[in-house]
Each structure stands twice: as C-alpha cells, then as structure tokens.
Design a protein around this motif. Structure first.
Motif, mmCIF file in Angstrom:
data_model
loop_
_atom_site.group_PDB
_atom_site.id
_atom_site.type_symbol
_atom_site.label_atom_id
_atom_site.label_comp_id
_atom_site.label_asym_id
_atom_site.label_seq_id
_atom_site.Cartn_x
_atom_site.Cartn_y
_atom_site.Cartn_z
ATOM 1 N N ALA A 132 69.313 -10.207 -9.117
ATOM 2 C CA ALA A 132 69.277 -10.870 -7.813
ATOM 3 C C ALA A 132 69.306 -12.390 -7.894
ATOM 4 C CB ALA A 132 68.042 -10.399 -7.046
ATOM 5 N N ILE A 133 68.443 -12.992 -8.707
ATOM 6 C CA ILE A 133 68.387 -14.448 -8.760
ATOM 7 C C ILE A 133 69.725 -15.019 -9.235
ATOM 8 C CG2 ILE A 133 67.382 -16.397 -10.005
ATOM 9 C CD1 ILE A 133 65.597 -15.542 -7.818
ATOM 10 N N ALA B 122 61.859 -4.449 0.445
ATOM 11 C CA ALA B 122 62.015 -5.526 1.424
ATOM 12 C C ALA B 122 61.232 -6.766 1.015
ATOM 13 C CB ALA B 122 61.565 -5.042 2.802
ATOM 14 N N ILE B 123 60.000 -6.565 0.574
ATOM 15 C CA ILE B 123 59.172 -7.697 0.147
ATOM 16 C C ILE B 123 59.780 -8.373 -1.079
ATOM 17 C CG2 ILE B 123 56.910 -8.358 -0.749
ATOM 18 C CD1 ILE B 123 55.775 -5.985 0.923
ATOM 19 N N ALA B 124 60.199 -7.567 -2.064
ATOM 20 C CA ALA B 124 60.786 -8.124 -3.277
ATOM 21 C C ALA B 124 62.065 -8.881 -2.972
ATOM 22 C CB ALA B 124 61.062 -6.996 -4.278
ATOM 23 N N ALA B 125 62.921 -8.308 -2.136
ATOM 24 C CA ALA B 125 64.198 -8.942 -1.824
ATOM 25 C C ALA B 125 64.005 -10.251 -1.078
ATOM 26 C CB ALA B 125 65.057 -7.987 -1.001
ATOM 27 N N LEU C 66 62.744 -12.908 -3.536
ATOM 28 C CA LEU C 66 63.826 -13.409 -4.388
ATOM 29 C C LEU C 66 64.761 -14.325 -3.608
ATOM 30 C CD1 LEU C 66 64.551 -10.086 -6.278
ATOM 31 C CD2 LEU C 66 63.684 -12.187 -7.323
ATOM 32 N N TRP C 67 65.074 -13.940 -2.376
ATOM 33 C CA TRP C 67 65.964 -14.769 -1.555
ATOM 34 C C TRP C 67 65.315 -16.123 -1.269
ATOM 35 C CZ3 TRP C 67 65.979 -17.403 2.980
ATOM 36 C CH2 TRP C 67 67.229 -17.814 3.464
ATOM 37 N N GLN C 68 64.033 -16.107 -0.896
ATOM 38 C CA GLN C 68 63.354 -17.381 -0.607
ATOM 39 C C GLN C 68 63.320 -18.284 -1.840
ATOM 40 O OE1 GLN C 68 62.525 -18.856 1.989
ATOM 41 N NE2 GLN C 68 61.645 -17.549 3.557
ATOM 42 N N ALA C 69 63.133 -17.687 -3.009
ATOM 43 C CA ALA C 69 63.071 -18.485 -4.236
ATOM 44 C C ALA C 69 64.425 -19.094 -4.568
ATOM 45 C CB ALA C 69 62.589 -17.611 -5.395
ATOM 46 N N ALA C 70 65.508 -18.364 -4.285
ATOM 47 C CA ALA C 70 66.850 -18.836 -4.670
ATOM 48 C C ALA C 70 67.559 -19.619 -3.581
ATOM 49 C CB ALA C 70 67.718 -17.644 -5.068
ATOM 50 N N VAL C 71 67.312 -19.255 -2.313
ATOM 51 C CA VAL C 71 68.112 -19.798 -1.216
ATOM 52 C C VAL C 71 67.250 -20.444 -0.133
ATOM 53 C CG1 VAL C 71 69.893 -19.233 0.492
ATOM 54 C CG2 VAL C 71 69.729 -17.888 -1.614
ATOM 55 N N GLY C 72 66.046 -19.956 0.064
ATOM 56 C CA GLY C 72 65.264 -20.287 1.248
ATOM 57 C C GLY C 72 64.574 -21.636 1.223
ATOM 58 N N ASP C 73 63.477 -21.718 1.983
ATOM 59 C CA ASP C 73 62.829 -23.005 2.232
ATOM 60 C C ASP C 73 61.542 -23.200 1.439
ATOM 61 O OD1 ASP C 73 61.235 -21.179 3.528
ATOM 62 O OD2 ASP C 73 61.269 -22.177 5.468
ATOM 63 N N TRP C 74 61.337 -22.438 0.387
ATOM 64 C CA TRP C 74 60.092 -22.563 -0.363
ATOM 65 C C TRP C 74 59.957 -23.900 -1.092
ATOM 66 C CZ3 TRP C 74 58.646 -17.247 -2.962
ATOM 67 C CH2 TRP C 74 58.295 -16.352 -1.944
ATOM 68 N N ASP C 75 61.090 -24.568 -1.352
ATOM 69 C CA ASP C 75 61.015 -25.847 -2.068
ATOM 70 C C ASP C 75 61.128 -27.021 -1.102
ATOM 71 O OD1 ASP C 75 63.629 -25.512 -1.373
ATOM 72 O OD2 ASP C 75 64.462 -26.124 -3.298
ATOM 73 N N ARG C 76 61.003 -26.763 0.189
ATOM 74 C CA ARG C 76 61.126 -27.849 1.160
ATOM 75 C C ARG C 76 59.756 -28.298 1.628
ATOM 76 N NH1 ARG C 76 65.994 -25.106 4.792
ATOM 77 N NH2 ARG C 76 67.407 -24.756 3.051
ATOM 78 N N LEU D 66 57.118 -13.733 5.586
ATOM 79 C CA LEU D 66 58.041 -14.330 4.618
ATOM 80 C C LEU D 66 59.178 -15.105 5.267
ATOM 81 C CD1 LEU D 66 58.083 -11.391 2.065
ATOM 82 C CD2 LEU D 66 57.306 -13.727 1.598
ATOM 83 N N GLY D 67 59.145 -15.270 6.568
ATOM 84 C CA GLY D 67 60.053 -16.219 7.207
ATOM 85 C C GLY D 67 61.299 -15.663 7.842
ATOM 86 N N ALA D 68 61.432 -14.334 7.978
ATOM 87 C CA ALA D 68 62.625 -13.794 8.623
ATOM 88 C C ALA D 68 62.654 -14.214 10.094
ATOM 89 C CB ALA D 68 62.656 -12.273 8.524
#
Length: 243
Positions: A171-172, A227-230, A233-243, A99-101
C-alpha cells in the motif's frame, strides 16, 4: 470543554436549540446550568464558544458568543465499504470519522450479506466521533447502492484506492507512486465484503484507469480492521498527518 454538533447557523449572539437528547446530555449527564460554557460547531461556520442561555422544561437554548476556530476541512477522502454486519458497520463509521473521512459510502456487492442499516444511528455515531476528535465537520453517510452503479457514476478526477485481497502492490509503495504530482487529488478507499469481491468485480476494478490496487499485507482482515488499516496507510502516504 464539551463540544457539541448543532445544525443551526452560528454568529455572534445567535440562539441555538440543541436536540432534546443533546439537552438532556448537557443538563442531566454533564450537570451544566445557565451561564455554563461549551463549544459548538455546525460544519459551516467554524467552532464557537457558547453559553447556556436558558434551561427549559424540554431542552435548553444556547447563545453563541465568539468564534474560536474558523471553518476548515480535511482532505477530500471518501471511505467506500461493502455493507457488513451492523456492529462492524458502526465501528467503521466511527473510525472513519476519527481518521478524517469526509464521506462514508455504503455499497452492495455480489457477496454482500448483512444486517439492515439504520442511517440515523450511523449519523449519530459520526456526530459523536466528530465532537470527540475536534474536527469541524461531520462525515456524510450515504444510503447503500450497488457497486456497479457507484462505478458507473464515478466522479471525474477522483482516484480510487482499491484494497485487493487477491494481491496488489504494497500500500505505501503504491500510494507514494500514485500521488507523485497529484497530491491534492480527491481520493476514495474501497473495502470489500468479508467474502471478498467476486472475480468479475475484481477484474472491473483493476481495469479502471483511476484505480490504484493495493495490498494490506499477508493476512486476511475483517472489514472493520481493513478500513482502519487502509485509512491509516492513506493518511500516512497522502493525507494531512504531516500538516
């Protein structure tokens, strides 16, 4: 094509010696022979196409041929997790890599009750996950330290997503509000032990100026699920999934 994480420098014509286990995997499991190609990366020099130059009695020698991708890094995200049972820690490290950590930090809390940790085993799991997911680096795995010591030495400018089982903003919604104007900040996600944080630990975490306390929903989650859920959620709101 097979991808392999190596430690040697990569440049045109560079000779690279995989570990003995990696060599056995290439020749005995995947049945590669001299001249066959694969992809290699070291976390510094990008991804390279390489060929097996020599098959020795003990190991193989690879020859780097051409760079296929320049070096890039994902978001500066750390996963901080209280030490839990060995199998669950291994799952957490594997999924953190997928998940990119960029880093996994293990902490000891007042309610930590866990097996002995083998960092060499966790490093191998992280490397294999990085190979399979196509990322160009391998997350660093740190020795466990006490939670208080980690917070005392907190890096300036890094935000903390505190997964608070006693209740926090969804979270979101909380993350979306926290990143307004600060999309490129460094972040860490903190997952507690399966017995939860102590009241004193929770109080300190919620009082920190860099903390965003979030809820992961109405159900109590095990540490690996949390850990997986958090991270999702972080990737969806803050991370690079939309890049």
């Amino acid at each position: 094509m097979i991808r392999l994480y190596v430690t040697g420098d990569l440049s045109p014509g560079a000779a690279v010696a995989p570990t003995l286990d990696q060599s056995r995997y290439l020749t005995q499991v995947m049945r590669l022979k001299a001249g066959d190609e694969l992809l290699v990366f070291n976390g510094r020099d990008g991804e390279w196409r390489a060929a097996i130059a020599e098959v020795l009695k003990k190991g193989v020698i690879l020859r780097a041929e051409a760079q296929t991708r320049p070096q890039t890094l994902g978001p500066d995200l750390e996963l901080i997790v209280a030490v839990v049972k060995k199998a669950r820690v291994e799952t957490i490290v594997e999924k953190a890599a997928e998940l990119g950590a960029r880093r996994v930090r293990l902490v000891l809390t007042k309610r930590t009750n866990a097996d002995r940790i083998r960092l060499d085993r966790l490093d191998a799991i992280a490397e294999e996950a990085a190979e399979q997911t196509g990322r160009l680096d391998v997350p660093r795995i740190d020795d466990p330290i006490k939670l208080d010591a980690l917070l005392d030495g907190w890096e300036a400018g890094r935000r903390l997503m505190f997964c608070d089982e006693t209740g926090g903003a969804p979270a979101i919604r909380a993350l979306t509000a926290a990143v307004q104007g600060f999309q490129d900040q460094k972040w860490s996600i903190l997952i507690g032990p399966e017995g939860g944080f102590s009241p004193e630990e929770g109080e300190r975490l919620r009082a920190l100026p860099f903390t965003t306390a979030v809820s992961l929903g109405p159900r109590i989650l095990r540490a690996d699920t949390a850990a997986i859920a958090a991270m999702t959620l972080w990737q969806a709101a803050v991370g690079d999934w939309d890049r």
